[in-house]
Design a protein around this motif. Structure first.
Motif, PDB file in Angstrom:
ATOM      1  N   PHE A 166       7.122  33.784 -14.839  1.00 51.91           N
ATOM      2  CA  PHE A 166       6.698  33.294 -16.151  1.00 51.91           C
ATOM      3  C   PHE A 166       7.625  33.801 -17.248  1.00 51.91           C
ATOM      4  CE2 PHE A 166       4.340  34.146 -20.069  1.00 51.91           C
ATOM      5  CZ  PHE A 166       3.919  32.858 -20.402  1.00 51.91           C
ATOM      6  N   TYR A 167       7.994  35.066 -17.173  1.00 52.25           N
ATOM      7  CA  TYR A 167       8.889  35.651 -18.185  1.00 52.25           C
ATOM      8  C   TYR A 167      10.252  34.977 -18.125  1.00 52.25           C
ATOM      9  CZ  TYR A 167      11.604  39.165 -20.697  1.00 52.25           C
ATOM     10  OH  TYR A 167      12.437  39.799 -21.574  1.00 52.25           O
ATOM     11  N   LEU A 168      10.773  34.768 -16.916  1.00 58.07           N
ATOM     12  CA  LEU A 168      12.098  34.174 -16.754  1.00 58.07           C
ATOM     13  C   LEU A 168      12.117  32.726 -17.239  1.00 58.07           C
ATOM     14  CD1 LEU A 168      14.975  34.470 -15.618  1.00 58.07           C
ATOM     15  CD2 LEU A 168      14.087  33.701 -13.407  1.00 58.07           C
ATOM     16  N   ILE A 169      11.105  31.965 -16.860  1.00 59.11           N
ATOM     17  CA  ILE A 169      11.041  30.558 -17.271  1.00 59.11           C
ATOM     18  C   ILE A 169      10.880  30.453 -18.784  1.00 59.11           C
ATOM     19  CG2 ILE A 169       9.639  28.468 -17.139  1.00 59.11           C
ATOM     20  CD1 ILE A 169      11.370  28.882 -14.702  1.00 59.11           C
ATOM     21  N   SER A 170      10.104  31.336 -19.377  1.00 58.30           N
ATOM     22  CA  SER A 170       9.913  31.314 -20.830  1.00 58.30           C
ATOM     23  C   SER A 170      11.212  31.648 -21.553  1.00 58.30           C
ATOM     24  CB  SER A 170       8.814  32.301 -21.233  1.00 58.30           C
ATOM     25  OG  SER A 170       7.573  31.954 -20.639  1.00 58.30           O
ATOM     26  N   LYS A 171      11.940  32.669 -21.078  1.00 60.15           N
ATOM     27  CA  LYS A 171      13.201  33.050 -21.714  1.00 60.15           C
ATOM     28  C   LYS A 171      14.256  31.958 -21.565  1.00 60.15           C
ATOM     29  CE  LYS A 171      12.335  37.080 -23.462  1.00 60.15           C
ATOM     30  NZ  LYS A 171      12.449  37.317 -24.930  1.00 60.15           N
ATOM     31  N   ALA A 172      14.170  31.183 -20.489  1.00 61.45           N
ATOM     32  CA  ALA A 172      15.127  30.096 -20.271  1.00 61.45           C
ATOM     33  C   ALA A 172      14.774  28.846 -21.063  1.00 61.45           C
ATOM     34  CB  ALA A 172      15.213  29.760 -18.781  1.00 61.45           C
ATOM     35  N   GLY A 173      13.651  28.866 -21.773  1.00 62.30           N
ATOM     36  CA  GLY A 173      13.238  27.720 -22.567  1.00 62.30           C
ATOM     37  C   GLY A 173      12.684  26.571 -21.740  1.00 62.30           C
ATOM     38  N   LEU A 174      12.184  26.873 -20.543  1.00 69.67           N
ATOM     39  CA  LEU A 174      11.679  25.830 -19.640  1.00 69.67           C
ATOM     40  C   LEU A 174      10.164  25.849 -19.510  1.00 69.67           C
ATOM     41  CD1 LEU A 174      14.320  26.088 -16.759  1.00 69.67           C
ATOM     42  CD2 LEU A 174      14.263  24.478 -18.674  1.00 69.67           C
ATOM     43  N   TYR A 175       9.497  26.664 -20.328  1.00 65.27           N
ATOM     44  CA  TYR A 175       8.035  26.690 -20.250  1.00 65.27           C
ATOM     45  C   TYR A 175       7.456  25.361 -20.734  1.00 65.27           C
ATOM     46  CZ  TYR A 175       3.176  27.955 -21.049  1.00 65.27           C
ATOM     47  OH  TYR A 175       1.817  27.968 -21.030  1.00 65.27           O
ATOM     48  N   ASP A 176       6.410  24.900 -20.072  1.00 69.15           N
ATOM     49  CA  ASP A 176       5.749  23.633 -20.367  1.00 69.15           C
ATOM     50  C   ASP A 176       6.718  22.461 -20.195  1.00 69.15           C
ATOM     51  OD1 ASP A 176       3.436  22.232 -20.914  1.00 69.15           O
ATOM     52  OD2 ASP A 176       3.777  22.178 -23.074  1.00 69.15           O
ATOM     53  N   ASN A 177       7.563  22.594 -19.179  1.00 66.38           N
ATOM     54  CA  ASN A 177       8.546  21.573 -18.866  1.00 66.38           C
ATOM     55  C   ASN A 177       8.535  21.364 -17.359  1.00 66.38           C
ATOM     56  OD1 ASN A 177      11.239  20.398 -18.178  1.00 66.38           O
ATOM     57  ND2 ASN A 177      11.540  20.550 -20.390  1.00 66.38           N
TER      58      ASN A 177
END
Length: 272
Positions: free
Chosen positions: A123-134
């Motif tokens: 979750f942290y990695l995906i959020s930092k990569a700007g891919l959350y809710d994608n």
């Protein structure tokens, strides 16, 4: 000599057919009856009247968008697996070096790591990569968790290819690239079908990654869309089962068309 009929085996077969058929009947019958009919007469009774409102209502509630999102996720996961795993398995099978063997063992450690154990850093990695809710934020980790098992299955299938075939192509001056495309891939169709079915099942039935890594309705998938049929006042069971049947159809078709290759591919997991 005429054999006597085996009545015990026949009775056992009928009992097994009943055990398998009753849940299917309850599910399918509920999808063509009204909510009131289901509540008053129970799940096992014969429907008073037939209706397709449960199926049309599923799409009216936004299930069509979830269905499309799941198709996108599943197709992309299968594409990533088919792009990465065949050359990886080919290198594992043909390489004789200790480094490749050690990397393969390290790669297979992914089989021992459950998704629940890494969901917080994911979750942290995906959020930092700007891919959350994608959808891409769901596709990438789902494909990553499919890679170890897919590599194991396909490398086992490639080990069943006779070494004499490699030697014959080498004598004809074939390069490793040509061997891969003209020999290995055509003879590994069973293993390829197996990893396609496996990846499709993992992506289509995925729940944890979509639950944690998405939020809006535009990024929901089928497994999350089933929650729409549960409200604070109760559950629309006929509508829910109608949506479940619709969600089963694509993956059931994939399995029906690839079941023979699936079994053949799984037989080669252990290699020779």
């Amino acid at each position: 000599m005429r054999r006597r009929p085996n009545y015990l085996a026949g009775a056992g077969s009928l009992f097994w057919l009943f055990l398998v058929g009753l849940p299917l009947y309850v599910m399918l019958a509920a999808t063509v009856r009204t909510r009131q009919d289901y509540a008053e007469n129970g799940p096992v009774s014969i429907p008073d009247s037939f209706t397709l409102d449960n199926y049309t209502g599923a799409f009216d509630s936004g299930f069509g968008q979830y269905f499309f999102n799941t198709l996108v996720v599943t197709g992309c996961v299968i594409g990533i697996v088919l792009l990465l795993v065949p050359p990886l398995a080919y290198a594992i099978v043909r390489s004789r070096g200790r480094t490749t063997s050690a990397i393969f063992r390290l790669f297979l450690l992914g089989l021992a790591i459950p998704a629940q154990a890494v969901i917080v850093p994911m979750f942290y990695l995906i959020s930092k990569a700007g891919l959350y809710d994608n959808l891409l934020g769901v596709i990438l980790p789902t494909a990553a968790f499919c890679l170890p098992m897919s590599a194991l299955i396909l490398s086992g299938a490639m080990r069943d290819i006779s070494p004499e075939l490699y030697e014959a192509m080498a004598m004809d001056g074939a390069s490793p690239r040509r061997m891969f495309f003209q020999l290995v891939l055509p003879l590994s169709r069973g293993g390829l079908s197996t990893i396609v079915v496996f990846s499709a099942l993992q992506a289509w039935n995925g729940f944890l990654f979509p639950l944690v890594l998405t939020q809006s309705d535009s990024a929901k998938v089928v497994t999350l869309g089933l929650y729409n049929f549960q409200t604070e006042h109760g559950i629309d069971i006929p509508g829910l089962l109608g949506a479940v049947v619709l969600s089963m159809v694509p993956i059931l078709l994939v399995y029906l068309f690839a079941r023979r290759a699936l079994v053949q591919g799984l037989m080669g997991v252990g290699g020779k």
